[in-house]
Design a protein around this motif. Sequence first.
Motif, PDB file in Angstrom:
ATOM      1  N   UNK A  83     -19.409  49.146  -8.612  1.00  0.00           N
ATOM      2  CA  UNK A  83     -19.326  49.426 -10.049  1.00  0.00           C
ATOM      3  C   UNK A  83     -18.777  48.187 -10.745  1.00  0.00           C
ATOM      4  N   UNK A  84     -19.575  47.669 -11.684  1.00  0.00           N
ATOM      5  CA  UNK A  84     -19.168  46.482 -12.453  1.00  0.00           C
ATOM      6  C   UNK A  84     -18.691  45.342 -11.540  1.00  0.00           C
ATOM      7  N   UNK A  85     -19.454  45.118 -10.464  1.00  0.00           N
ATOM      8  CA  UNK A  85     -19.174  43.990  -9.583  1.00  0.00           C
ATOM      9  C   UNK A  85     -18.031  44.198  -8.619  1.00  0.00           C
ATOM     10  N   UNK A 385     -32.664  43.471   0.681  1.00  0.00           N
ATOM     11  CA  UNK A 385     -31.478  43.901  -0.075  1.00  0.00           C
ATOM     12  C   UNK A 385     -31.501  45.369  -0.494  1.00  0.00           C
ATOM     13  N   UNK A 386     -32.688  45.941  -0.624  1.00  0.00           N
ATOM     14  CA  UNK A 386     -32.763  47.350  -1.005  1.00  0.00           C
ATOM     15  C   UNK A 386     -32.851  48.276   0.207  1.00  0.00           C
ATOM     16  N   UNK A 387     -33.156  47.715   1.368  1.00  0.00           N
ATOM     17  CA  UNK A 387     -33.343  48.551   2.550  1.00  0.00           C
ATOM     18  C   UNK A 387     -32.459  48.116   3.719  1.00  0.00           C
ATOM     19  N   UNK A 388     -32.728  46.940   4.288  1.00  0.00           N
ATOM     20  CA  UNK A 388     -32.014  46.557   5.505  1.00  0.00           C
ATOM     21  C   UNK A 388     -30.516  46.422   5.282  1.00  0.00           C
ATOM     22  N   UNK A 448     -37.855  28.589  -6.413  1.00  0.00           N
ATOM     23  CA  UNK A 448     -36.450  28.386  -6.790  1.00  0.00           C
ATOM     24  C   UNK A 448     -35.837  29.655  -7.371  1.00  0.00           C
ATOM     25  N   UNK A 449     -36.593  30.331  -8.231  1.00  0.00           N
ATOM     26  CA  UNK A 449     -36.075  31.567  -8.837  1.00  0.00           C
ATOM     27  C   UNK A 449     -35.770  32.618  -7.777  1.00  0.00           C
ATOM     28  N   UNK A 450     -36.727  32.816  -6.859  1.00  0.00           N
ATOM     29  CA  UNK A 450     -36.572  33.889  -5.871  1.00  0.00           C
ATOM     30  C   UNK A 450     -35.533  33.520  -4.826  1.00  0.00           C
ATOM     31  N   UNK A 451     -35.528  32.268  -4.373  1.00  0.00           N
ATOM     32  CA  UNK A 451     -34.586  31.863  -3.336  1.00  0.00           C
ATOM     33  C   UNK A 451     -33.152  31.776  -3.864  1.00  0.00           C
ATOM     34  N   UNK A 452     -33.008  31.399  -5.120  1.00  0.00           N
ATOM     35  CA  UNK A 452     -31.664  31.384  -5.718  1.00  0.00           C
ATOM     36  C   UNK A 452     -31.100  32.797  -5.785  1.00  0.00           C
ATOM     37  N   UNK A 457     -27.565  37.028  -3.544  1.00  0.00           N
ATOM     38  CA  UNK A 457     -27.401  38.364  -2.973  1.00  0.00           C
ATOM     39  C   UNK A 457     -26.876  38.300  -1.539  1.00  0.00           C
ATOM     40  N   UNK A 458     -27.299  37.303  -0.777  1.00  0.00           N
ATOM     41  CA  UNK A 458     -26.772  37.166   0.585  1.00  0.00           C
ATOM     42  C   UNK A 458     -25.272  36.879   0.554  1.00  0.00           C
TER      43      UNK A 458
END
Length: 510
Positions: A83-85, A385-388, A448-452, A457-458
């Motif tokens: 919640x809120x980070x 990130x949504x599953x594993x 760059x957008x996706x890997x950043x 997230x990692x």
Amino acid sequence: MKRRAGEREKELKKKKLLEELGESKLPYLTPADADFHHLQKTKYSKLIFKKSDTVPEELHQIVQEGFLTLRKHNCFFQDLVRIKGKDFFTPVSRILIGNPGCTYKYLNTRLFTVPWPTEGCEIKYCSPQIYDACKALIKLNDYLHIEAVKSIQGQNLLDTEDIKDPTVIGREQSAATLLMEKGSFSKDQSSCYVPEDDYTSLNNRTSYNLTLLNYMDPLQMPYLKQEPYFGMGNMAVSWHHDENLVERSTVAVYSYSCEGSSTEETSDWNLKGRDPAVWHVGLKVAWDIETPGLAIPLHQGDFYLMLDDLNMTHQHCVLAGFSPRFSSTHRVADCSRGTLEYIFGQCELALQNLQTDSDSTTVSLKSLETAVVKRVEEIHNEVEFEWLRQFWFQGKRYLKCTDWWLKPMAKLEEFWRKMEIMTNLVLQEVRKKEQTEEQRNETISCLLLVLTERQRLRNEWTARCQSEAAESLPEEQKPECHPFWTKEESNMPLPFDLEEIIVHLQSLVQ
């Protein structure tokens, strides 16, 4: 981004409402108040409340035994939600039971169903008692589905009658009783009539695909929040709208508070408001300071239905009593992006761009079109990130009931590894400089957008796994950071490699 904006908007509304109230409290009514039934009919008409004596005794018995069995086998868990980070343990312990392969997401946490017995689906339960508990809950699910259909149709009939005959407003008959009198249903509940034209819509809004079970013993909780608007007392669950539901779908809640001689309703309770010894559900019109709230007592075997758009227009909370309590909250979860069927389909879509040569050892990409690369990398992120990571963040909790999820997760891990290879293949291609400068820059910018985002997230998930809260969990519940890869078997970008790759890609952009 949309979720964070929604959270900020809620916080602003809450702050404004509390500022308007100042030191004062809003009024609320309980069934003991003279105006309660009038208020319920006029402002909360889509709340249907049923006493325990309307439910078959045999169903009460097997469901309540099921609750106690799951508790005995330690199948309820406090979720470490975001919640809120920040990470917080929910005061309530939970378990999700439902259709095989379904998930339910709330407060940035994806729960995975312990599958209830389903024809054609092989499910190995850890014990016959857990099987019996899950079987009891699917029977309760079927019962509440029929009750929801009857209640929705009953409200439609009542609305029609209200227009024709104003005296109907004063009746205190239940919708179900009225329907029986009108001949729309037979005495056999299972044969309720559903008009053909309305069947699909009605079915979509009442066919619960899962139930979120809750358990809490208030006396074991060191601290519970106080209800802030009405002064209703201790809250087990704060004011909220249920998330991740099919629009205008019904929510059904069956309550079982373990009442005993020391925690029965206080006989000499004569103060205004609710009896603090008894569990209640609280309701209010969302962000409204004009309409009084409701606090309705919940006893063993009572249930209630929130019909149509009530969950959107109103908010509800759960007010703690003194005794331990279970509840089974049946929902039509929006599974458009939350089933194994969906995520496997996404993986297969992504892997269409991977070509294996005839020798079966060499792989290459079929297309380097930016739109194709972007789609594959976004699916890559979704799987991770949504599953594993969501699954392994919850440790080995699901093994308390069944090992059903291990095979699908292994399959998703295999898909993920192939998508890691595909990311490497794209990186190799952009380094070759065989594309035009414009195409190359476009591909790099997309990457760059996706890997950043992947790196961010990692880092976030790694920090969550190593947080003080996570470390405080029992060993079998502790998050596993990334068990779906090992450094030794990997020639693909791992979390500690991505920063260097991102810096390198930035240097390549012309």
